[in-house]
Scaffold this motif. Structure first.
Motif, PDB file in Angstrom:
ATOM      1  N   ARG A 122      -5.729  58.523  83.143  1.00  0.00           N
ATOM      2  CA  ARG A 122      -6.775  57.742  83.927  1.00  0.00           C
ATOM      3  C   ARG A 122      -6.845  58.559  85.415  1.00  0.00           C
ATOM      4  O   ARG A 122      -7.738  58.875  85.864  1.00  0.00           O
ATOM      5  CB  ARG A 122      -6.155  56.395  84.163  1.00  0.00           C
ATOM      6  CG  ARG A 122      -7.190  55.505  85.050  1.00  0.00           C
ATOM      7  CD  ARG A 122      -6.659  54.215  85.000  1.00  0.00           C
ATOM      8  NE  ARG A 122      -7.016  53.567  83.923  1.00  0.00           N
ATOM      9  CZ  ARG A 122      -6.516  52.190  83.392  1.00  0.00           C
ATOM     10  NH1 ARG A 122      -5.672  51.552  84.381  1.00  0.00           N
ATOM     11  NH2 ARG A 122      -6.489  51.588  82.142  1.00  0.00           N
ATOM     12  N   GLY A 182      -9.229  51.888  86.873  1.00  0.00           N
ATOM     13  CA  GLY A 182     -10.082  51.992  85.448  1.00  0.00           C
ATOM     14  C   GLY A 182     -11.634  52.172  85.749  1.00  0.00           C
ATOM     15  O   GLY A 182     -11.794  52.134  87.012  1.00  0.00           O
ATOM     16  N   THR A 227      -1.167  56.559  79.723  1.00  0.00           N
ATOM     17  CA  THR A 227      -2.407  55.992  80.203  1.00  0.00           C
ATOM     18  C   THR A 227      -2.682  56.332  81.570  1.00  0.00           C
ATOM     19  O   THR A 227      -3.777  56.710  81.967  1.00  0.00           O
ATOM     20  CB  THR A 227      -2.503  54.344  79.965  1.00  0.00           C
ATOM     21  OG1 THR A 227      -2.136  54.142  78.436  1.00  0.00           O
ATOM     22  CG2 THR A 227      -3.809  53.843  80.219  1.00  0.00           C
ATOM     23  N   GLN A 250      -8.976  61.777  84.469  1.00  0.00           N
ATOM     24  CA  GLN A 250     -10.347  61.403  84.616  1.00  0.00           C
ATOM     25  C   GLN A 250     -10.747  61.011  86.130  1.00  0.00           C
ATOM     26  O   GLN A 250     -11.897  61.478  86.337  1.00  0.00           O
ATOM     27  CB  GLN A 250     -10.257  60.058  83.711  1.00  0.00           C
ATOM     28  CG  GLN A 250     -11.885  59.870  83.322  1.00  0.00           C
ATOM     29  CD  GLN A 250     -12.063  58.500  82.460  1.00  0.00           C
ATOM     30  OE1 GLN A 250     -11.260  57.848  82.078  1.00  0.00           O
ATOM     31  NE2 GLN A 250     -13.204  58.383  82.016  1.00  0.00           N
TER      32      GLN A 250
END
Length: 201
Positions: A17, A94, A13, A20
């Motif tokens: 992230r 996030g 994750t 991204q």
């Protein structure tokens, strides 16, 4: 059906992230350079149309556009590295956190310039830089998260000197109002996103 261990899923994750975040922040910075390229070809005439004009009705619309413009390529260069570093570090928490911090910094910077800015047109993404930086500095203390607090200390030691940019005593061509408003927006975002304590039974 086999499931990956929790630690491995967490690493996946975080890695996803990070990828991204690099893509999103890198694309935003690339867009700023594309705008600057067009603006340079037009002899920076876009600044007169879309730069922020304080205390005018048009200036309220300019809040949406002024961070996308710069006075020169050197001006954009000065914002590039901190924007990438701070934006990437915020994005690790996030997309929602990143967009909230960016929007609060953008709005805080623009409204402050509109309200108390000088008579010159203001352009530049430095208000976003100050907002993301302020967010990173305070969120760990609000969340009582030791990892985030350690990061804020490291960032303060490395970049804390830029905080003088919120003072009116800086050079006249620098919009301390944009810096101050952006930083205030970053702090507001950290307050909005702070973790709520779990009630003890």
């Amino acid at each position: 059906m086999l499931q990956a261990p929790e630690g491995e899923r967490r690493r996946d994750t975080t890695a996803a992230r990070a990828r991204q975040g690099l893509a999103v922040v890198g694309s935003f910075v690339a867009f700023l350079y594309a705008v600057e390229f067009v603006n340079t070809l037009m002899l920076h005439s876009l600044n007169r149309v879309f730069g922020l004009r304080p205390r005018t009705p048009e200036g309220l619309v300019d809040i949406l556009t002024f961070p996308l413009l710069h006075a020169s390529l050197a001006h954009l260069f000065s914002n590039t590295l901190p924007l990438i570093i701070f934006g990437f570090l915020v994005f690790l928490s996030g997309l929602r956190v990143f967009l909230t911090a960016l929007a609060a910094s953008w709005l805080g910077s623009g409204l402050t310039v509109w309200l108390i800015g000088g008579y010159n047109i203001t352009v530049g993404a430095s208000g976003l830089v100050f907002g993301l930086f302020a967010f990173l500095l305070v969120r760990g203390f609000l969340n009582r998260h030791w990892g985030q607090i350690l990061l804020s200390v490291v960032l303060f030691l490395a970049y804390g000197g830029i905080l003088f940019g919120v003072l009116p005593t800086v050079a006249g061509y620098v919009s301390w109002q944009a810096h101050l408003g952006g930083a205030a927006g970053g702090v507001m975002a950290a307050l909005l996103l702070r973790r709520r304590a779990t009630p003890t039974p």
